[in-house]
Enzyme design. Structure first.
Site, PDB file in Angstrom:
ATOM      1  N   ARG A 139       0.804  -1.230   0.000  1.00 45.91           N
ATOM      2  CA  ARG A 139       0.000   0.000   0.000  1.00 45.91           C
ATOM      3  C   ARG A 139       0.837   1.281   0.000  1.00 45.91           C
ATOM      4  NH1 ARG A 139       0.159  -2.525   4.821  1.00 45.91           N
ATOM      5  NH2 ARG A 139       0.738  -1.368   6.693  1.00 45.91           N
TER       6      ARG A 139
ATOM      7  N   LYS B 237      11.652   5.622   6.372  1.00 48.99           N
ATOM      8  CA  LYS B 237      10.698   6.023   5.335  1.00 48.99           C
ATOM      9  C   LYS B 237      10.950   7.446   4.836  1.00 48.99           C
ATOM     10  CE  LYS B 237       7.028   2.903   6.825  1.00 48.99           C
ATOM     11  NZ  LYS B 237       5.657   2.758   7.330  1.00 48.99           N
TER      12      LYS B 237
ATOM     13  N   ASP C 173      -1.025   7.639  11.704  1.00 46.65           N
ATOM     14  CA  ASP C 173      -1.769   6.398  11.928  1.00 46.65           C
ATOM     15  C   ASP C 173      -2.464   6.348  13.282  1.00 46.65           C
ATOM     16  OD1 ASP C 173       0.374   6.118  13.640  1.00 46.65           O
ATOM     17  OD2 ASP C 173       1.215   4.354  12.654  1.00 46.65           O
ATOM     18  N   ASN C 174      -2.614   7.507  13.957  1.00 46.36           N
ATOM     19  CA  ASN C 174      -3.242   7.466  15.276  1.00 46.36           C
ATOM     20  C   ASN C 174      -3.869   8.813  15.620  1.00 46.36           C
ATOM     21  OD1 ASN C 174      -1.273   8.990  17.335  1.00 46.36           O
ATOM     22  ND2 ASN C 174      -0.051   7.928  15.790  1.00 46.36           N
ATOM     23  N   PHE C 175      -4.910   8.764  16.445  1.00 50.22           N
ATOM     24  CA  PHE C 175      -5.643   9.973  16.789  1.00 50.22           C
ATOM     25  C   PHE C 175      -4.829  10.915  17.664  1.00 50.22           C
ATOM     26  CE2 PHE C 175      -9.600   8.306  15.104  1.00 50.22           C
ATOM     27  CZ  PHE C 175     -10.308   9.457  14.815  1.00 50.22           C
TER      28      PHE C 175
ATOM     29  N   THR D 175      -1.688  11.757  17.535  1.00 49.71           N
ATOM     30  CA  THR D 175      -0.868  12.643  16.712  1.00 49.71           C
ATOM     31  C   THR D 175      -1.738  13.573  15.886  1.00 49.71           C
ATOM     32  OG1 THR D 175       0.799  10.892  16.581  1.00 49.71           O
ATOM     33  CG2 THR D 175       1.039  12.741  15.078  1.00 49.71           C
TER      34      THR D 175
ATOM     35  N   CYS E  47     -13.890  19.596  16.529  1.00 56.70           N
ATOM     36  CA  CYS E  47     -15.305  19.939  16.354  1.00 56.70           C
ATOM     37  C   CYS E  47     -16.091  18.683  15.983  1.00 56.70           C
ATOM     38  CB  CYS E  47     -15.478  20.965  15.235  1.00 56.70           C
ATOM     39  SG  CYS E  47     -14.864  22.628  15.550  1.00 56.70           S
TER      40      CYS E  47
ATOM     41  N   CYS F  85      -4.435  -1.223  10.075  1.00 59.30           N
ATOM     42  CA  CYS F  85      -4.057  -1.895   8.828  1.00 59.30           C
ATOM     43  C   CYS F  85      -3.489  -3.277   9.104  1.00 59.30           C
ATOM     44  CB  CYS F  85      -3.044  -1.044   8.072  1.00 59.30           C
ATOM     45  SG  CYS F  85      -3.736   0.508   7.451  1.00 59.30           S
TER      46      CYS F  85
ATOM     47  N   CYS G   2     -16.258  24.016  20.735  1.00 57.90           N
ATOM     48  CA  CYS G   2     -15.163  23.090  20.437  1.00 57.90           C
ATOM     49  C   CYS G   2     -14.003  23.345  21.397  1.00 57.90           C
ATOM     50  CB  CYS G   2     -14.695  23.286  19.002  1.00 57.90           C
ATOM     51  SG  CYS G   2     -13.123  22.467  18.613  1.00 57.90           S
TER      52      CYS G   2
END
Length: 308
Positions: A40, A55, A99-101, A103, A143, A156, A212
């Site tokens: 991917r 990477k 890949d994470n909330f 961050t 929000c 994944c 918010c």
């Protein structure tokens, strides 16, 4: 422009923006290219795996061959509250390839406080979502999602992902980025797609929400480091992840991880072995990752197998 994360989304973003002729790209990633990534992560190949390339560095090398006129700043680091000013400072636009909330909320805090547009994106399985965030004009991430989702999330590694889903979401993100760079207002829509069912859905993105936590009340706990950070455990070759308390159903997590490695679980903890690492996960979401003292590696393993 900064790309935060150079995995499935970020590597595609980097290649597409380089081909479009973007002048400068700062690519931030904490991880190395692995063979399983190639399904991917379009910018990499088996040579990067064999050479153990980070990477960000592999992306810089590939982009130099695609368009030598693009200036690439590879940054091999984990994006954290302590370095976010250095790594994202000066960027006029930020693309989400993370890949994470945790961050993503950090990026959101930084972008909202500094008035920098950023483009959120995520994909797992056959499903993906993309949304531009223009501080002061559109809703921000908090929000829409005031708090992270509870429990272990599909990743994944545990749920799989179609490369076409990540490519489509990254393409949408890059398209919005090009609009912003050209001085054109982005679509201001939340786009969700399922490439397996063929369903595409768009809803109009609201404006900033008055209450918010970020753009309404101007509270930035992720940016200020108020969320607990991972810590290396002295003398144990291990890192403890305890950034947020969230209940995890260990039995469900064990079923998801069983095809991927040895799992032992009881009501108190789950132990998952993926050599050379051993992950111990507790019902409150805390985890100890043995086999490394590198916080970036531990974060990556947590995100990959537990979700974040």
């Amino acid at each position: 422009m900064a790309i935060a994360g150079c995995g499935a989304l970020g590597s595609f973003q980097a290649g597409a923006l380089a081909r479009a002729g973007v002048g400068t790209l700062r690519i931030i990633d904490r991880d190395y290219v692995e063979l399983s990534n190639l399904q991917r992560q379009w910018l990499f190949d088996e040579c990067d795996v064999e050479q153990g390339m980070p990477k960000a560095a592999a992306a810089a090398r590939k982009i130099a061959a695609i368009n030598a006129g693009v200036r690439v700043e590879p940054v091999i680091a984990d994006l954290t509250p302590s370095n976010v000013e250095d790594l994202l400072g000066g960027a006029g636009l930020i693309l989400d390839g993370t890949d994470n909330f945790e961050t993503r909320y950090l990026i959101n805090d930084f972008a909202v406080e500094h008035g920098i547009p950023w483009i959120y994106g995520a994909a797992v399985g056959s499903y993906g979502i993309a949304m531009p965030v223009i501080p002061g004009k559109t809703a921000c991430l908090r929000c829409i999602y005031p708090d992270p989702p509870s429990g272990a999330q599909p990743t994944c590694e545990t749920a799989g992902v179609l490369g076409t889903a990540t490519a489509l979401i990254a393409s949408l993100q890059v398209s919005e980025a090009i609009k912003i760079l050209c001085g054109v207002a982005p679509a201001s829509k939340i786009t969700t797609v399922d490439v397996w069912s063929g369903e595409i859905r768009q809803v109009t993105q609201p404006g900033p929400v008055a209450d918010c936590p970020a753009c309404g009340r101007r509270e930035f706990p992720y940016l200020n480091g108020e969320r607990r950070a991972p810590v290396s455990l002295c003398g144990q070759n291990a890192v403890q992840i305890h950034e947020m308390a969230r209940p995890i159903e260990l039995r469900d997590l064990a079923a998801r991880l069983a095809p991927l490695g040895a799992v032992r679980s009881n009501e108190f903890a789950l132990r998952f072995e993926v050599p050379p690492y051993l992950l111990t996960v507790f019902p409150d979401g805390r985890a100890i990752i043995k086999g490394t003292t590198d916080v970036g590696v531990a974060r990556s393993l947590y995100a990959r197998y537990i979700g974040a």
